[in-house]
Motif scaffolding. Structure first.
Motif, PDB file in Angstrom:
ATOM      1  N   GLY A  91     141.567 -14.056  69.663  1.00 56.18           N
ATOM      2  CA  GLY A  91     141.930 -14.100  71.074  1.00 56.18           C
ATOM      3  C   GLY A  91     142.266 -15.511  71.527  1.00 56.18           C
ATOM      4  O   GLY A  91     142.510 -16.405  70.721  1.00 56.18           O
ATOM      5  N   ILE A  92     142.229 -15.711  72.835  1.00 51.37           N
ATOM      6  CA  ILE A  92     142.589 -16.996  73.443  1.00 51.37           C
ATOM      7  C   ILE A  92     141.321 -17.786  73.726  1.00 51.37           C
ATOM      8  O   ILE A  92     140.376 -17.278  74.335  1.00 51.37           O
ATOM      9  N   VAL A  93     141.317 -19.043  73.298  1.00 51.06           N
ATOM     10  CA  VAL A  93     140.190 -19.940  73.545  1.00 51.06           C
ATOM     11  C   VAL A  93     140.687 -21.061  74.446  1.00 51.06           C
ATOM     12  O   VAL A  93     141.668 -21.741  74.131  1.00 51.06           O
ATOM     13  N   VAL A  94     140.012 -21.250  75.583  1.00 44.77           N
ATOM     14  CA  VAL A  94     140.369 -22.285  76.549  1.00 44.77           C
ATOM     15  C   VAL A  94     139.269 -23.340  76.549  1.00 44.77           C
ATOM     16  O   VAL A  94     138.089 -23.018  76.702  1.00 44.77           O
ATOM     17  N   ASP A  95     139.655 -24.604  76.359  1.00 45.85           N
ATOM     18  CA  ASP A  95     138.729 -25.730  76.458  1.00 45.85           C
ATOM     19  C   ASP A  95     139.100 -26.541  77.686  1.00 45.85           C
ATOM     20  O   ASP A  95     140.261 -26.922  77.855  1.00 45.85           O
ATOM     21  N   VAL A  96     138.107 -26.792  78.543  1.00 46.82           N
ATOM     22  CA  VAL A  96     138.316 -27.526  79.781  1.00 46.82           C
ATOM     23  C   VAL A  96     137.495 -28.809  79.720  1.00 46.82           C
ATOM     24  O   VAL A  96     136.284 -28.762  79.473  1.00 46.82           O
ATOM     25  N   PHE A  97     138.142 -29.950  79.951  1.00 53.30           N
ATOM     26  CA  PHE A  97     137.478 -31.246  79.941  1.00 53.30           C
ATOM     27  C   PHE A  97     137.472 -31.770  81.373  1.00 53.30           C
ATOM     28  O   PHE A  97     138.533 -32.042  81.938  1.00 53.30           O
ATOM     29  N   THR A  98     136.281 -31.903  81.955  1.00 51.64           N
ATOM     30  CA  THR A  98     136.191 -32.198  83.379  1.00 51.64           C
ATOM     31  C   THR A  98     135.183 -33.294  83.684  1.00 51.64           C
ATOM     32  O   THR A  98     134.263 -33.549  82.907  1.00 51.64           O
ATOM     33  N   VAL A  99     135.390 -33.917  84.826  1.00 51.75           N
ATOM     34  CA  VAL A  99     134.448 -34.894  85.389  1.00 51.75           C
ATOM     35  C   VAL A  99     133.891 -34.259  86.654  1.00 51.75           C
ATOM     36  O   VAL A  99     134.647 -33.802  87.512  1.00 51.75           O
ATOM     37  N   LEU A 100     132.559 -34.223  86.761  1.00 53.40           N
ATOM     38  CA  LEU A 100     131.914 -33.589  87.902  1.00 53.40           C
ATOM     39  C   LEU A 100     131.415 -34.621  88.894  1.00 53.40           C
ATOM     40  O   LEU A 100     131.210 -35.788  88.549  1.00 53.40           O
ATOM     41  N   ASP A 101     131.229 -34.176  90.138  1.00 53.71           N
ATOM     42  CA  ASP A 101     130.655 -35.037  91.166  1.00 53.71           C
ATOM     43  C   ASP A 101     129.183 -35.274  90.866  1.00 53.71           C
ATOM     44  O   ASP A 101     128.492 -34.385  90.356  1.00 53.71           O
ATOM     45  N   TYR A 102     128.700 -36.458  91.214  1.00 53.27           N
ATOM     46  CA  TYR A 102     127.290 -36.781  91.030  1.00 53.27           C
ATOM     47  C   TYR A 102     126.434 -35.910  91.950  1.00 53.27           C
ATOM     48  O   TYR A 102     126.775 -35.683  93.107  1.00 53.27           O
ATOM     49  N   GLY A 103     125.329 -35.395  91.413  1.00 49.94           N
ATOM     50  CA  GLY A 103     124.384 -34.636  92.218  1.00 49.94           C
ATOM     51  C   GLY A 103     124.549 -33.133  92.175  1.00 49.94           C
ATOM     52  O   GLY A 103     123.717 -32.410  92.701  1.00 49.94           O
ATOM     53  N   VAL A 104     125.614 -32.642  91.546  1.00 50.63           N
ATOM     54  CA  VAL A 104     125.798 -31.197  91.473  1.00 50.63           C
ATOM     55  C   VAL A 104     125.050 -30.655  90.257  1.00 50.63           C
ATOM     56  O   VAL A 104     124.753 -31.390  89.308  1.00 50.63           O
ATOM     57  N   SER A 105     124.743 -29.374  90.277  1.00 49.49           N
ATOM     58  CA  SER A 105     124.110 -28.715  89.142  1.00 49.49           C
ATOM     59  C   SER A 105     125.180 -28.441  88.086  1.00 49.49           C
ATOM     60  O   SER A 105     126.081 -27.627  88.314  1.00 49.49           O
ATOM     61  N   ILE A 106     125.068 -29.107  86.960  1.00 47.28           N
ATOM     62  CA  ILE A 106     126.090 -28.980  85.918  1.00 47.28           C
ATOM     63  C   ILE A 106     126.205 -27.542  85.412  1.00 47.28           C
ATOM     64  O   ILE A 106     127.320 -27.018  85.321  1.00 47.28           O
ATOM     65  N   PRO A 107     125.092 -26.851  85.097  1.00 48.00           N
ATOM     66  CA  PRO A 107     125.246 -25.460  84.635  1.00 48.00           C
ATOM     67  C   PRO A 107     125.889 -24.547  85.683  1.00 48.00           C
ATOM     68  O   PRO A 107     126.694 -23.679  85.346  1.00 48.00           O
ATOM     69  N   THR A 108     125.553 -24.745  86.951  1.00 47.58           N
ATOM     70  CA  THR A 108     126.121 -23.913  88.016  1.00 47.58           C
ATOM     71  C   THR A 108     127.616 -24.147  88.164  1.00 47.58           C
ATOM     72  O   THR A 108     128.398 -23.193  88.244  1.00 47.58           O
ATOM     73  N   VAL A 109     128.029 -25.414  88.191  1.00 48.73           N
ATOM     74  CA  VAL A 109     129.458 -25.729  88.339  1.00 48.73           C
ATOM     75  C   VAL A 109     130.230 -25.268  87.105  1.00 48.73           C
ATOM     76  O   VAL A 109     131.331 -24.727  87.223  1.00 48.73           O
ATOM     77  N   ALA A 110     129.648 -25.447  85.913  1.00 48.84           N
ATOM     78  CA  ALA A 110     130.318 -24.998  84.686  1.00 48.84           C
ATOM     79  C   ALA A 110     130.523 -23.484  84.711  1.00 48.84           C
ATOM     80  O   ALA A 110     131.592 -22.992  84.332  1.00 48.84           O
ATOM     81  N   GLN A 111     129.527 -22.738  85.179  1.00 48.17           N
ATOM     82  CA  GLN A 111     129.652 -21.281  85.278  1.00 48.17           C
ATOM     83  C   GLN A 111     130.736 -20.904  86.284  1.00 48.17           C
ATOM     84  O   GLN A 111     131.531 -19.993  86.042  1.00 48.17           O
ATOM     85  N   LYS A 112     130.806 -21.635  87.406  1.00 50.33           N
ATOM     86  CA  LYS A 112     131.844 -21.363  88.405  1.00 50.33           C
ATOM     87  C   LYS A 112     133.233 -21.662  87.853  1.00 50.33           C
ATOM     88  O   LYS A 112     134.196 -20.955  88.163  1.00 50.33           O
TER      89      LYS A 112
END
Length: 134
Positions: A71-92
């Motif tokens: 199937g299709i595999v998507v890799d996303v490379f991102t910079v997040l804002d300080y103070g956010v929940s990384i697992p929550t934002v990654a899930q979103k």
């Protein structure tokens, strides 16, 4: 020159074929990821950064699409804002990309891998200095 692989969208070919280039999936995924609250920006390569300096926005920046037999595999490379929940934002990010691609292309995605490559720290002092100068 390498032959680009296209994704066949429809098995019904009575009117013709519908194919989607992997670059289109990269753009859609990049826009969907940028719309998530907590994402500061997407990480691109040197070429995309230079292109943006000249005024052309590269929406697929920070996204890589691999077409595999499974199937299709998507890799996303991102910079997040300080103070956010990384697992929550990654899930979103994963949910946003999956639903957007499903709605726009009707393609099933095997994996959406989120790589957090940095954290954007806003300097409060710089913000205060800008406000006092205004």
């Amino acid at each position: 020159m390498e032959d680009k692989q296209l994704l066949n969208v429809s098995d019904d070919q009575t009117l013709g074929k519908v194919e989607i280039a992997p670059e289109v999936i990269e753009v859609i995924a990049g826009i969907a990821a940028n719309e998530v609250s907590g994402v500061a920006n997407m990480r691109g390569n040197l070429a995309s950064n230079v292109t943006e300096r000249f005024g052309k926005k590269k929406h697929g920046k920070g996204v890589r699409v691999d077409l595999t037999d499974q199937g299709i595999v998507v890799d996303v490379f991102t910079v997040l804002d300080y103070g956010v929940s990384i697992p929550t934002v990654a899930q979103k990010i994963q949910d946003s990309i999956r639903s957007t691609l499903k709605n726009m292309t009707a393609l099933e995605i095997l994996e959406i891998n989120v790589h957090v490559v940095g954290v954007q720290i806003e300097d409060k002092q710089e913000d205060l200095d800008k406000e006092t100068k205004s």
